[in-house]
Scaffold this motif. Structure first.
Motif, PDB file in Angstrom:
ATOM      1  N   TRP A 107       0.844  -1.201   0.000  1.00 18.52           N
ATOM      2  CA  TRP A 107       0.000   0.000   0.000  1.00 18.52           C
ATOM      3  C   TRP A 107       0.876   1.247   0.000  1.00 18.52           C
ATOM      4  N   GLY A 108       0.381   2.308  -0.642  1.00 16.18           N
ATOM      5  CA  GLY A 108       1.063   3.595  -0.602  1.00 16.18           C
ATOM      6  C   GLY A 108       0.060   4.727  -0.676  1.00 16.18           C
ATOM      7  N   ALA A 109       0.337   5.807   0.050  1.00 19.82           N
ATOM      8  CA  ALA A 109      -0.543   6.983   0.056  1.00 19.82           C
ATOM      9  C   ALA A 109       0.260   8.233  -0.252  1.00 19.82           C
ATOM     10  N   ASN A 110      -0.371   9.140  -1.037  1.00 19.93           N
ATOM     11  CA  ASN A 110       0.241  10.414  -1.405  1.00 19.93           C
ATOM     12  C   ASN A 110       1.664  10.209  -1.921  1.00 19.93           C
ATOM     13  N   LEU A 111       1.781   9.223  -2.797  1.00 22.06           N
ATOM     14  CA  LEU A 111       3.087   8.874  -3.356  1.00 22.06           C
ATOM     15  C   LEU A 111       3.674  10.056  -4.118  1.00 22.06           C
ATOM     16  N   SER A 125       4.789  12.741  -2.741  1.00 24.64           N
ATOM     17  CA  SER A 125       4.625  13.982  -1.976  1.00 24.64           C
ATOM     18  C   SER A 125       5.430  13.877  -0.678  1.00 24.64           C
ATOM     19  N   PRO A 126       5.628  14.996   0.028  1.00 21.82           N
ATOM     20  CA  PRO A 126       6.381  14.939   1.286  1.00 21.82           C
ATOM     21  C   PRO A 126       5.714  14.059   2.344  1.00 21.82           C
ATOM     22  N   GLY A 127       4.394  13.864   2.254  1.00 28.15           N
ATOM     23  CA  GLY A 127       3.689  13.054   3.243  1.00 28.15           C
ATOM     24  C   GLY A 127       3.501  11.610   2.835  1.00 28.15           C
ATOM     25  N   GLU A 128       4.331  11.117   1.911  1.00 30.21           N
ATOM     26  CA  GLU A 128       4.197   9.758   1.402  1.00 30.21           C
ATOM     27  C   GLU A 128       4.226   8.723   2.528  1.00 30.21           C
ATOM     28  N   GLN A 129       3.351   7.707   2.405  1.00 28.36           N
ATOM     29  CA  GLN A 129       3.287   6.623   3.375  1.00 28.36           C
ATOM     30  C   GLN A 129       3.329   5.292   2.654  1.00 28.36           C
ATOM     31  N   LEU A 130       4.015   4.303   3.236  1.00 31.71           N
ATOM     32  CA  LEU A 130       4.133   2.968   2.651  1.00 31.71           C
ATOM     33  C   LEU A 130       3.944   1.915   3.729  1.00 31.71           C
ATOM     34  N   VAL A 131       3.185   0.856   3.392  1.00 29.55           N
ATOM     35  CA  VAL A 131       2.996  -0.288   4.290  1.00 29.55           C
ATOM     36  C   VAL A 131       2.908  -1.532   3.427  1.00 29.55           C
ATOM     37  N   ALA A 132       3.501  -2.634   3.899  1.00 22.80           N
ATOM     38  CA  ALA A 132       3.393  -3.910   3.197  1.00 22.80           C
ATOM     39  C   ALA A 132       3.326  -5.035   4.212  1.00 22.80           C
ATOM     40  N   GLY A 133       2.605  -6.102   3.872  1.00 23.38           N
ATOM     41  CA  GLY A 133       2.524  -7.260   4.755  1.00 23.38           C
ATOM     42  C   GLY A 133       1.287  -8.081   4.487  1.00 23.38           C
ATOM     43  N   ARG A 134       1.095  -9.136   5.295  1.00 24.52           N
ATOM     44  CA  ARG A 134      -0.128  -9.917   5.204  1.00 24.52           C
ATOM     45  C   ARG A 134      -1.303  -9.037   5.608  1.00 24.52           C
ATOM     46  N   LEU A 135      -2.375  -9.120   4.844  1.00 25.60           N
ATOM     47  CA  LEU A 135      -3.494  -8.192   5.007  1.00 25.60           C
ATOM     48  C   LEU A 135      -4.029  -8.123   6.428  1.00 25.60           C
ATOM     49  N   PRO A 136      -4.303  -9.235   7.112  1.00 25.30           N
ATOM     50  CA  PRO A 136      -4.859  -9.113   8.466  1.00 25.30           C
ATOM     51  C   PRO A 136      -3.913  -8.438   9.458  1.00 25.30           C
ATOM     52  N   GLU A 137      -2.618  -8.549   9.183  1.00 26.24           N
ATOM     53  CA  GLU A 137      -1.625  -8.020  10.113  1.00 26.24           C
ATOM     54  C   GLU A 137      -1.402  -6.526   9.958  1.00 26.24           C
ATOM     55  N   VAL A 138      -1.664  -5.978   8.769  1.00 25.45           N
ATOM     56  CA  VAL A 138      -1.326  -4.565   8.521  1.00 25.45           C
ATOM     57  C   VAL A 138      -2.530  -3.695   8.186  1.00 25.45           C
ATOM     58  N   ALA A 139      -3.720  -4.277   8.024  1.00 27.38           N
ATOM     59  CA  ALA A 139      -4.888  -3.484   7.621  1.00 27.38           C
ATOM     60  C   ALA A 139      -5.178  -2.367   8.615  1.00 27.38           C
ATOM     61  N   GLY A 140      -5.070  -2.655   9.909  1.00 29.41           N
ATOM     62  CA  GLY A 140      -5.317  -1.628  10.919  1.00 29.41           C
ATOM     63  C   GLY A 140      -4.317  -0.491  10.834  1.00 29.41           C
ATOM     64  N   TRP A 186      -5.134   1.714   7.798  1.00 29.26           N
ATOM     65  CA  TRP A 186      -6.268   2.610   8.034  1.00 29.26           C
ATOM     66  C   TRP A 186      -5.870   3.778   8.929  1.00 29.26           C
ATOM     67  N   GLU A 187      -5.082   3.506   9.966  1.00 27.71           N
ATOM     68  CA  GLU A 187      -4.633   4.584  10.867  1.00 27.71           C
ATOM     69  C   GLU A 187      -3.756   5.581  10.122  1.00 27.71           C
ATOM     70  N   ARG A 188      -2.844   5.099   9.317  1.00 26.25           N
ATOM     71  CA  ARG A 188      -1.967   6.002   8.558  1.00 26.25           C
ATOM     72  C   ARG A 188      -2.766   6.795   7.529  1.00 26.25           C
ATOM     73  N   ARG A 189      -3.707   6.126   6.874  1.00 26.09           N
ATOM     74  CA  ARG A 189      -4.535   6.816   5.892  1.00 26.09           C
ATOM     75  C   ARG A 189      -5.322   7.947   6.557  1.00 26.09           C
ATOM     76  N   VAL A 226      -6.052  12.743   0.642  1.00 27.10           N
ATOM     77  CA  VAL A 226      -5.283  11.504   0.572  1.00 27.10           C
ATOM     78  C   VAL A 226      -5.605  10.811  -0.740  1.00 27.10           C
ATOM     79  N   MET A 227      -4.551  10.389  -1.450  1.00 22.22           N
ATOM     80  CA  MET A 227      -4.690   9.559  -2.647  1.00 22.22           C
ATOM     81  C   MET A 227      -3.843   8.317  -2.417  1.00 22.22           C
TER      82      MET A 227
END
Length: 252
Positions: free
Chosen positions: A206-210, A212-227, A230-233, A243-244
């Motif tokens: 997953w990536g948000a606002n790629l 941009s200065p506020g870029e966020q990245l998360v990767a992993g098994r879905l149940p382990e990282v979905a929360g 959502w918090e980062r988003r 947010v895009m």
């Protein structure tokens, strides 16, 4: 006299990700048009500011940016989504048409990402041509998409060997995931992957606002990282006012 209307893909926002071709076209037109959503979404002023930063970086001499107030889309009737989008596209065409009538010369519409992927700029330009009020010749300049940047940031090959990629939306994800194992998901404000019936079967990048200065990245098994996603988003939305995000889902 026929005027030039260039749809210029600027990439995800980082001035360094603008192509040489896009920079050349920005220097050839007389002014730039950009959809302005700030009346209904004040936080999106950053999106205009990022386009201004791109122009400042790549355009020699003075330049003019013309904000075009973006009509609101009717979101009250989810059963007629296609009709609401068609009405919105028509209202947008009329708004950009008025801007073209008010400003002579050649113009470029500054498009976030790439005009060919989940963006209405090409349909908008086609509608302007169909209406015939402004005589324009349309050209499309491709740009780096958030999907490509997502793959680069996570060091991914989007397809498995010999396999297909399905590009879909959050609205369609649950249905499309039944028959597809490798999905790029866009336009998902509700993080619909959390509603999949077999979340443990999926890995997510997953990536948000790629770009941009506020870029966020998360990767992993879905149940382990979905929360965490959502918090980062939610934090990005609260901090930047917009947010895009996009993500790749692959069945394990």
């Amino acid at each position: 006299m026929t005027r030039r209307l260039a749809l210029v893909g600027l990439g995800p926002g980082d001035p360094e990700l603008v192509t040489v071709e896009a920079a050349r076209v920005l220097n050839e037109v007389d002014y730039f048009l950009v959809a302005d959503k700030t009346a209904s979404h004040p936080g999106t002023a950053d999106l205009i500011a990022m386009r201004e930063a791109i122009c400042e970086r790549h355009v020699a001499g003075e330049w003019t940016l013309v904000p075009v107030p973006d009509p609101e889309r009717d979101r009250d009737d989810p059963g007629d989504y296609a009709g609401a989008v068609r009405d919105w596209h028509e209202a947008r065409a009329q708004a950009f048409e008025r801007a073209l009538l008010e400003h002579p010369g050649d113009a470029a519409i500054l498009v976030w990402g790439d005009p060919a992927l989940y963006d209405s700029a090409i349909r908008l330009a086609d509608r302007i041509v169909e209406r015939g009020v402004v005589d324009v010749t349309v050209e499309v300049i491709p740009g780096l998409s958030s999907v490509q940047l997502l793959a680069a940031r996570h060091r991914l090959v989007l397809n498995v060997i010999g396999g297909p990629i399905t590009i879909t939306t959050g609205r369609r994800l649950v249905d499309d995931a039944v028959d597809h194992d490798n999905l790029v998901v866009m336009l998902d404000g509700a993080l619909a992957c959390r509603d999949l019936p077999d979340p443990a079967a999926w890995h997510i990048w997953w990536g948000a606002n790629l770009g941009s200065p506020g870029e966020q990245l998360v990767a992993g098994r879905l149940p382990e990282v979905a929360g965490d996603i959502w918090e980062r988003r939610s934090a990005v939305q609260a901090d930047q006012g917009w947010v895009m995000d996009t993500y790749l889902l692959r069945r394990v």
